[in-house]
Write a protein that holds these residues in place. Structure first.
Motif, PDB file in Angstrom:
ATOM      1  N   ILE A  19       0.873  -1.168   0.000  1.00 48.82           N
ATOM      2  CA  ILE A  19       0.000   0.000   0.000  1.00 48.82           C
ATOM      3  C   ILE A  19       0.912   1.220   0.000  1.00 48.82           C
ATOM      4  O   ILE A  19       1.718   1.395   0.925  1.00 48.82           O
ATOM      5  CB  ILE A  19      -0.925   0.042   1.235  1.00 48.82           C
ATOM      6  CG1 ILE A  19      -1.826  -1.188   1.315  1.00 48.82           C
ATOM      7  CG2 ILE A  19      -1.766   1.324   1.214  1.00 48.82           C
ATOM      8  CD1 ILE A  19      -2.704  -1.249   2.561  1.00 48.82           C
ATOM      9  N   LEU A  20       0.796   2.029  -1.026  1.00 49.57           N
ATOM     10  CA  LEU A  20       1.555   3.270  -1.050  1.00 49.57           C
ATOM     11  C   LEU A  20       1.020   4.211   0.022  1.00 49.57           C
ATOM     12  O   LEU A  20      -0.199   4.304   0.225  1.00 49.57           O
ATOM     13  CB  LEU A  20       1.465   3.925  -2.423  1.00 49.57           C
ATOM     14  CG  LEU A  20       2.051   3.146  -3.597  1.00 49.57           C
ATOM     15  CD1 LEU A  20       1.774   3.878  -4.898  1.00 49.57           C
ATOM     16  CD2 LEU A  20       3.544   2.934  -3.401  1.00 49.57           C
ATOM     17  N   MET A  21       1.915   4.906   0.686  1.00 46.69           N
ATOM     18  CA  MET A  21       1.489   5.807   1.754  1.00 46.69           C
ATOM     19  C   MET A  21       0.604   6.926   1.214  1.00 46.69           C
ATOM     20  O   MET A  21      -0.332   7.350   1.885  1.00 46.69           O
ATOM     21  CB  MET A  21       2.696   6.363   2.516  1.00 46.69           C
ATOM     22  CG  MET A  21       3.454   5.314   3.328  1.00 46.69           C
ATOM     23  SD  MET A  21       2.467   4.464   4.596  1.00 46.69           S
ATOM     24  CE  MET A  21       2.069   2.915   3.775  1.00 46.69           C
ATOM     25  N   ALA A  22       0.845   7.383  -0.011  1.00 45.16           N
ATOM     26  CA  ALA A  22      -0.012   8.418  -0.611  1.00 45.16           C
ATOM     27  C   ALA A  22      -1.442   7.883  -0.787  1.00 45.16           C
ATOM     28  O   ALA A  22      -2.418   8.602  -0.542  1.00 45.16           O
ATOM     29  CB  ALA A  22       0.556   8.867  -1.954  1.00 45.16           C
ATOM     30  N   ASP A  23      -1.567   6.612  -1.183  1.00 43.80           N
ATOM     31  CA  ASP A  23      -2.893   6.003  -1.340  1.00 43.80           C
ATOM     32  C   ASP A  23      -3.576   5.832   0.013  1.00 43.80           C
ATOM     33  O   ASP A  23      -4.788   6.037   0.140  1.00 43.80           O
ATOM     34  CB  ASP A  23      -2.788   4.654  -2.048  1.00 43.80           C
ATOM     35  CG  ASP A  23      -2.320   4.772  -3.496  1.00 43.80           C
ATOM     36  OD1 ASP A  23      -2.421   5.883  -4.068  1.00 43.80           O
ATOM     37  OD2 ASP A  23      -1.838   3.756  -4.034  1.00 43.80           O
ATOM     38  N   LEU A  24      -2.813   5.457   1.015  1.00 45.19           N
ATOM     39  CA  LEU A  24      -3.360   5.292   2.360  1.00 45.19           C
ATOM     40  C   LEU A  24      -3.838   6.635   2.908  1.00 45.19           C
ATOM     41  O   LEU A  24      -4.914   6.737   3.493  1.00 45.19           O
ATOM     42  CB  LEU A  24      -2.303   4.670   3.273  1.00 45.19           C
ATOM     43  CG  LEU A  24      -2.731   4.278   4.671  1.00 45.19           C
ATOM     44  CD1 LEU A  24      -3.884   3.290   4.650  1.00 45.19           C
ATOM     45  CD2 LEU A  24      -1.539   3.677   5.424  1.00 45.19           C
ATOM     46  N   LYS A  25      -3.046   7.658   2.680  1.00 42.76           N
ATOM     47  CA  LYS A  25      -3.392   9.006   3.132  1.00 42.76           C
ATOM     48  C   LYS A  25      -4.677   9.481   2.453  1.00 42.76           C
ATOM     49  O   LYS A  25      -5.562  10.052   3.088  1.00 42.76           O
ATOM     50  CB  LYS A  25      -2.223   9.939   2.832  1.00 42.76           C
ATOM     51  CG  LYS A  25      -2.271  11.248   3.538  1.00 42.76           C
ATOM     52  CD  LYS A  25      -0.956  11.997   3.313  1.00 42.76           C
ATOM     53  CE  LYS A  25      -0.992  13.341   3.964  1.00 42.76           C
ATOM     54  NZ  LYS A  25       0.250  14.082   3.809  1.00 42.76           N
ATOM     55  N   SER A  26      -4.791   9.221   1.160  1.00 45.44           N
ATOM     56  CA  SER A  26      -5.995   9.584   0.403  1.00 45.44           C
ATOM     57  C   SER A  26      -7.222   8.855   0.944  1.00 45.44           C
ATOM     58  O   SER A  26      -8.291   9.453   1.108  1.00 45.44           O
ATOM     59  CB  SER A  26      -5.775   9.259  -1.070  1.00 45.44           C
ATOM     60  OG  SER A  26      -6.948   9.481  -1.807  1.00 45.44           O
ATOM     61  N   LEU A  27      -7.064   7.575   1.216  1.00 44.09           N
ATOM     62  CA  LEU A  27      -8.151   6.774   1.779  1.00 44.09           C
ATOM     63  C   LEU A  27      -8.617   7.373   3.111  1.00 44.09           C
ATOM     64  O   LEU A  27      -9.821   7.485   3.365  1.00 44.09           O
ATOM     65  CB  LEU A  27      -7.686   5.332   1.986  1.00 44.09           C
ATOM     66  CG  LEU A  27      -8.612   4.433   2.789  1.00 44.09           C
ATOM     67  CD1 LEU A  27      -9.808   4.022   1.949  1.00 44.09           C
ATOM     68  CD2 LEU A  27      -7.872   3.216   3.274  1.00 44.09           C
ATOM     69  N   VAL A  36      -3.888  14.172   8.143  1.00 44.92           N
ATOM     70  CA  VAL A  36      -3.304  12.833   8.081  1.00 44.92           C
ATOM     71  C   VAL A  36      -1.825  12.915   7.717  1.00 44.92           C
ATOM     72  O   VAL A  36      -1.444  13.586   6.765  1.00 44.92           O
ATOM     73  CB  VAL A  36      -4.048  11.946   7.062  1.00 44.92           C
ATOM     74  CG1 VAL A  36      -3.418  10.560   6.990  1.00 44.92           C
ATOM     75  CG2 VAL A  36      -5.529  11.861   7.403  1.00 44.92           C
ATOM     76  N   LYS A  37      -1.003  12.230   8.503  1.00 45.98           N
ATOM     77  CA  LYS A  37       0.428  12.086   8.229  1.00 45.98           C
ATOM     78  C   LYS A  37       0.743  10.598   8.258  1.00 45.98           C
ATOM     79  O   LYS A  37       0.112   9.841   8.995  1.00 45.98           O
ATOM     80  CB  LYS A  37       1.276  12.767   9.309  1.00 45.98           C
ATOM     81  CG  LYS A  37       1.095  14.242   9.448  1.00 45.98           C
ATOM     82  CD  LYS A  37       2.007  14.743  10.557  1.00 45.98           C
ATOM     83  CE  LYS A  37       1.273  15.725  11.430  1.00 45.98           C
ATOM     84  NZ  LYS A  37       1.991  16.103  12.613  1.00 45.98           N
ATOM     85  N   THR A  38       1.726  10.210   7.470  1.00 46.69           N
ATOM     86  CA  THR A  38       2.211   8.838   7.535  1.00 46.69           C
ATOM     87  C   THR A  38       3.643   8.866   8.041  1.00 46.69           C
ATOM     88  O   THR A  38       4.336   9.868   7.908  1.00 46.69           O
ATOM     89  CB  THR A  38       2.163   8.145   6.157  1.00 46.69           C
ATOM     90  OG1 THR A  38       3.017   8.839   5.252  1.00 46.69           O
ATOM     91  CG2 THR A  38       0.749   8.103   5.613  1.00 46.69           C
ATOM     92  N   TYR A  39       4.044   7.761   8.635  1.00 43.88           N
ATOM     93  CA  TYR A  39       5.428   7.638   9.080  1.00 43.88           C
ATOM     94  C   TYR A  39       5.966   6.286   8.661  1.00 43.88           C
ATOM     95  O   TYR A  39       5.402   5.257   9.035  1.00 43.88           O
ATOM     96  CB  TYR A  39       5.542   7.820  10.601  1.00 43.88           C
ATOM     97  CG  TYR A  39       6.955   7.646  11.090  1.00 43.88           C
ATOM     98  CD1 TYR A  39       7.949   8.546  10.743  1.00 43.88           C
ATOM     99  CD2 TYR A  39       7.299   6.563  11.873  1.00 43.88           C
ATOM    100  CE1 TYR A  39       9.253   8.374  11.164  1.00 43.88           C
ATOM    101  CE2 TYR A  39       8.602   6.375  12.316  1.00 43.88           C
ATOM    102  CZ  TYR A  39       9.571   7.292  11.953  1.00 43.88           C
ATOM    103  OH  TYR A  39      10.866   7.113  12.365  1.00 43.88           O
ATOM    104  N   ILE A  40       6.998   6.261   7.918  1.00 41.20           N
ATOM    105  CA  ILE A  40       7.656   5.115   7.283  1.00 41.20           C
ATOM    106  C   ILE A  40       6.651   4.197   6.583  1.00 41.20           C
ATOM    107  O   ILE A  40       5.450   4.281   6.796  1.00 41.20           O
ATOM    108  CB  ILE A  40       8.647   4.364   8.207  1.00 41.20           C
ATOM    109  CG1 ILE A  40       7.973   3.762   9.416  1.00 41.20           C
ATOM    110  CG2 ILE A  40       9.784   5.282   8.602  1.00 41.20           C
ATOM    111  CD1 ILE A  40       8.926   2.964  10.308  1.00 41.20           C
ATOM    112  N   GLN A  41       7.158   3.354   5.750  1.00 40.81           N
ATOM    113  CA  GLN A  41       6.328   2.552   4.855  1.00 40.81           C
ATOM    114  C   GLN A  41       5.614   1.375   5.529  1.00 40.81           C
ATOM    115  O   GLN A  41       4.815   0.708   4.894  1.00 40.81           O
ATOM    116  CB  GLN A  41       7.185   2.009   3.706  1.00 40.81           C
ATOM    117  CG  GLN A  41       7.766   3.100   2.827  1.00 40.81           C
ATOM    118  CD  GLN A  41       6.697   3.895   2.099  1.00 40.81           C
ATOM    119  OE1 GLN A  41       5.791   3.348   1.495  1.00 40.81           O
ATOM    120  NE2 GLN A  41       6.801   5.210   2.180  1.00 40.81           N
ATOM    121  N   SER A  42       5.914   1.111   6.790  1.00 41.69           N
ATOM    122  CA  SER A  42       5.340  -0.076   7.428  1.00 41.69           C
ATOM    123  C   SER A  42       3.932   0.141   7.960  1.00 41.69           C
ATOM    124  O   SER A  42       3.363  -0.740   8.587  1.00 41.69           O
ATOM    125  CB  SER A  42       6.255  -0.568   8.551  1.00 41.69           C
ATOM    126  OG  SER A  42       6.415   0.439   9.526  1.00 41.69           O
TER     127      SER A  42
END
Length: 178
Positions: A19-27, A36-42
């Motif tokens: 799951i790309l973090m950009a896609d997760l953020k969009s979701l 919404v912020k993401t931190y590392i790819q895990s």
């Protein structure tokens, strides 16, 4: 709005369940989560929401299954809950190398019988302490060499779990304060 942290289990590991973090953020934006912020790819999310943790877990899990086609267990904590967890660490002192510390987040508080059964295991020199919905882990060596894994705790405590190293836990706490 309350700061929340969502911890996803088992994505982007070994090229599987990507799951790309950009896609997760969009979701997350589509689900009404804010800032919404993401931190590392895990799979670590920080966002604002006044919704209940269990509701957020359910909605995120359902949306990921629908969009990406696989199940991803998710655990949500508030920023304040994470700060309390950090302050409760039994292995954190001035002499410990935090590279040996890990935190297993539990989906729910395990029952007393399962806790007692799990505490009977001794995998020294590695140590663990169960505290409510957290398992604090000290690994004398590398985590990937320890028997104190997600699978171990899920099997014996009979609840969902996911683990992060202590540096990630501290960074998630920091990001939840900004």
């Amino acid at each position: 709005m309350n700061k929340k942290i969502a911890i996803l289990r088992g994505i982007n590991v070994g090229g599987k369940r990507k799951i790309l973090m950009a896609d997760l953020k969009s979701l997350c934006g589509k689900l009404g989560l804010e800032n919404v912020k993401t931190y590392i790819q895990s799979g670590n999310l920080i966002f604002n929401s006044d919704r209940k943790n269990a509701e957020l877990e359910n909605d995120l899990e359902k949306a990921i299954t629908e969009i990406f086609g696989f199940d991803v267990p998710i655990i949500v904590r508030t920023g304040k809950e994470l700060e309390t967890t950090i302050s409760n660490s039994p292995f954190l002192d001035k002499d410990v190398d935090i590279n040996h510390l890990h935190l297993t987040f539990l989906k729910e508080k395990p029952n007393k019988e399962n806790i007692e059964r799990t505490l009977a295991y001794d995998y020294g020199p590695d140590k663990f302490k169960i505290d409510n919905k957290d398992v604090f882990i000290f690994c004398a060596g590398k985590y990937h060499q320890s028997k104190l894994t997600n699978n171990f705790f899920e099997k014996h405590l009979k609840v969902g779990a996911t683990t992060r190293n202590w540096k990630t836990v501290l960074k998630l706490s920091e990001l939840s304060r900004s």
